[in-house]
Design an enzyme around this catalytic site. Structure first.
Site, short mmCIF file in Angstrom:
data_model
loop_
_atom_site.label_atom_id
_atom_site.label_comp_id
_atom_site.label_asym_id
_atom_site.label_seq_id
_atom_site.Cartn_x
_atom_site.Cartn_y
_atom_site.Cartn_z
N LYS A 11 -74.24 12.36 4.08
CA LYS A 11 -72.63 12.58 3.96
C LYS A 11 -72.09 12.31 5.37
CE LYS A 11 -74.23 17.43 5.07
NZ LYS A 11 -73.62 18.93 5.01
N TYR A 247 -54.25 11.92 32.74
CA TYR A 247 -53.28 12.85 32.31
C TYR A 247 -53.65 14.21 33.18
CZ TYR A 247 -51.74 10.36 28.15
OH TYR A 247 -51.32 9.42 27.26
#
Ligand code: PLP
Length: 354
Positions: A11, A247
């Protein structure tokens, strides 16, 4: 000693490693059965030619039942309502029905896996509901491939895991003569030898060479992570002293610094919590180079020890257990588990299998 067949858990894109490739590899090594969480993951595998039994581990909702039948998948059921829905969808199929219950390798068409909640309090029926669900299956000719449960803390709490196993075994005991398979063991349970003598085991994280719990013990057993992340800087520049980086201007160069920008960021699963904290490895020398400034969505800035040669390769995540640069190291640095580190890796960069 009895041996169990393996259901390979692929998965979440095979825990970020690429579900189609990993499924093919598992099949090539003799693993007949695979497991995913959602119907879409299963359809993705089918559409890439993956055959054989695929378990859908998540709880089955009514609207996916027809697809489960169309793609010949093994749904998880936890209630009589879902059994009824499956029975009514099966009525409309032309497929020849074999209503005997499961065999190890080839589940009958339309077969289900019944999940029991033995203590995790997530999906699964309550133990006292099992009899009625089995009865519903039998009354409506829905074959049962297997009954299973999931452990809440199998890597770290053997006592609780054994309690869950006891609840499971006690609950299924009256139905053991019905040729219904049983499976319980995830990676932690397999490593601790709990519930590994039933029909199947369901390893996930260990397939990828990563630990379900403690790293040291796992490493001592000789495991090695399967995946690394390699990158070449998209740009290298020499910055003067006093320049702000990234940033929020969280790094200021203290001297002249060689700064490399790498083209992956938090949108690729490279955690923003590694800002001013993580390291990457210069392959040529093995040096650890610090991430400076904030990790941004698509880029990360790294201080290099010197001017690099053209197209030098760096390792952003190492296939080992290094405390700074491996999946387990990164996980502990950012306060999570290696499951999260690898399952978050984006698919916008190619996986290369060697
Ligand atoms: N079985 C079930 C039902 C799961 O949900 C999972 C993963 O969460 C697994 C097996 C595999 O677990 P692990 O990766 O810890 O082996």
């Amino acid at each position: 000693m009895t041996s169990s067949y393996v259901i390979g858990v692929v998965k979440a894109g095979a825990y970020g490693h690429g579900s189609v490739h990993v499924s093919r590899q598992l099949k090539a090594t003799g693993v007949e059965r695979l497991a995913v969480a959602t119907i879409d993951e299963a359809i993705h595998l089918r559409s890439h030619g993956i055959t054989g039994p695929i378990h859908v581990l998540g709880n089955t909702e009514a609207h996916v039942i027809d697809s489960c039948l169309q793609y010949n998948l093994l749904p998880t059921v936890c209630s009589r309502d879902v059994v009824r829905e499956i029975a009514s969808s099966l009525e409309g199929t032309d497929e020849k029905r074999n209503v005997t219950h499961g065999t190890q390798k080839t589940p009958p068409f339309g077969a289900v896996n019944i999940k029991i909640d033995t203590g995790m309090s997530r999906n699964g029926c309550q133990p006292n509901e099992l009899r009625q669900i089995i009865q519903s299956c039998e009354d409506s000719n829905v074959p049962i491939d297997a009954i299973f449960t999931h452990f809440a803390d199998s890597a770290d709490d053997a006592e609780f895991t054994r309690q869950q196993l006891d609840v499971f075994l006690e609950t299924v005991e009256p139905f053991r003569n019905k040729n219904i398979s049983l499976h319980v063991a995830n990676s932690g349970a397999i490593l601790n030898g709990i519930g590994t003598d039933l029909d199947f085991v369901r390893p996930g994280i260990v397939i990828y060479g990563l630990p379900p719990g403690d790293v040291a013990d796992f490493k001592d057993r000789g495991f090695q992570p399967a995946a690394s992340i390699k990158a070449v800087p998209s740009l290298v520049k020499r910055l003067p002293e006093g320049r702000k980086v990234g940033y929020g201007c969280t790094h200021t160069t203290r001297d002249e610094e060689w700064m490399a920008t790498f083209p992956l960021g938090y949108a690729d699963g490279y955690s923003r919590l590694l800002s001013n904290k993580g390291f990457i490895v210069r392959e040529k020398t093995g040096e650890k180079c610090p991430i400076v400034g904030r990790v941004s969505m698509d880029a990360v800035t790294v201080r290099l020890p010197c001017c690099p040669e053209d197209a030098e390769t760096y390792t952003m995540m190492t296939a080992d257990f290094d405390p700074d640069t491996s999946a387990t190291g990164i996980a502990s640095k950012v306060g999570t588990i290696s499951y999260e580190v690898v399952t978050r890796l984006s698919t916008r960069y190619p996986r290369v299998y060697i």
